[in-house]
Design an enzyme around this catalytic site. Structure first.
Site, PDB file in Angstrom:
ATOM      1  N   CYS A 110      42.921  42.279  38.899  1.00  0.00           N
ATOM      2  CA  CYS A 110      42.402  41.527  37.822  1.00  0.00           C
ATOM      3  C   CYS A 110      42.500  40.029  38.145  1.00  0.00           C
ATOM      4  CB  CYS A 110      43.738  41.369  36.878  1.00  0.00           C
ATOM      5  SG  CYS A 110      42.633  41.091  34.994  1.00  0.00           S
ATOM      6  N   HIS A 215      43.873  46.601  35.448  1.00  0.00           N
ATOM      7  CA  HIS A 215      45.434  46.983  35.844  1.00  0.00           C
ATOM      8  C   HIS A 215      46.221  48.283  36.096  1.00  0.00           C
ATOM      9  CE1 HIS A 215      45.891  42.661  34.813  1.00  0.00           C
ATOM     10  NE2 HIS A 215      45.398  42.422  34.359  1.00  0.00           N
ATOM     11  N   GLU A 217      48.699  48.920  37.672  1.00  0.00           N
ATOM     12  CA  GLU A 217      50.155  49.452  37.585  1.00  0.00           C
ATOM     13  C   GLU A 217      51.174  49.937  36.168  1.00  0.00           C
ATOM     14  OE1 GLU A 217      48.170  46.259  37.217  1.00  0.00           O
ATOM     15  OE2 GLU A 217      48.959  44.938  35.795  1.00  0.00           O
TER      16      GLU A 217
END
Ligand code: MN
Length: 239
Positions: A110, A215, A217
């Site tokens: 990001c 994102h 994660e």
């Protein structure tokens, strides 16, 4: 020994309003899950200080966060530009330039994707909704969960990152109001949203130089995402 992954952080505030060095736990967990040893890099480190840590890092994870100061890319000021942190900007931009030059593995996420582009000479849209004709909502926060799959990304056939993901179309989350405008000359676009927004980039001739605008994660339940973090840690182990 497992590779040490330096993770960039933000200057935050504790619930009692005290200054803290912070990073969302998801990044730390993703690196641990992939077999790496996370090491947080506080923005208070001066360059001569982080350069002493740098040789011990197998790889660098550039995390999400606030906006880069538009001065770093001659960008248009916009009222929505927020959470600018000059201390963080200067550490991350310099760190990425070292990693690109030294062929040290890096993964930008990001804001980290934007740092990679700006550090290498690219520019950003400073507020996509006002500057790009798009039928896609890229800034899904805070109304939708961070795991909300907002749009597909088409991964470029033949790109380095396509070999890691193993799938040509990924469904991703989208928590950004800025994005890549002019791509840095050294980078290649490796994935796009349906509106043409660049969502993945790679640095050719680099063993592991990748960044994504979404994102991952938050999406470690997806196999292509786990492949990304695993490949990152494996590349860091070889450095
Ligand atoms: Mn997006």
């Amino acid at each position: 020994m497992r590779p040490v992954i330096g993770i960039t952080t933000y200057n935050g505030k504790s619930p009692s309003d005290l200054p803290i060095v912070a990073v969302q736990t998801r990044y730390v967990r993703a690196i641990l899950q992939a077999g790496g040893l996370p090491l947080l890099l506080p923005n208070q480190l001066a360059q001569d200080e982080w350069l002493e840590i740098y040789p011990h890092l197998g790889g660098i994870l550039l995390t999400g966060g606030g906006d880069i100061a538009p001065e770093h890319f001659s960008g248009a000021h916009h009222p929505k530009v927020g959470e600018v942190d000059e201390e963080r900007d200067s550490l991350e931009l310099a760190l990425l330039r070292f990693a690109a030059e030294d062929k040290k593995p890096f993964l930008g996420i990001c804001r980290g994707c934007q740092v990679v582009n700006v550090a290498l000479g690219g520019t950003l849209y400073t507020h996509i909704p006002d500057q790009v004709q798009t039928g896609i909502r890229h800034d899904c926060y805070p109304e939708l969960p961070r795991t909300h799959l907002a749009h597909p990304v088409r991964i470029e056939e033949g790109s380095q990152i396509s070999k890691i993901f193993g799938e040509p179309i990924l469904q991703v989350n989208s928590l950004h109001h800025q994005g890549i405008k002019n791509l840095a000359p050294a980078l290649k676009a490796a994935g796009h949203a349906p509106d043409g927004m660049i969502e993945a980039v790679e640095l050719p001739e680099h063993p592991f130089g990748f960044a994504v605008q979404w994102h991952p994660e938050w999406l470690t339940d997806q196999l292509p995402t786990r492949n990304l973090f695993k490949a990152f840690v494996e590349a860091a182990a070889e450095k």
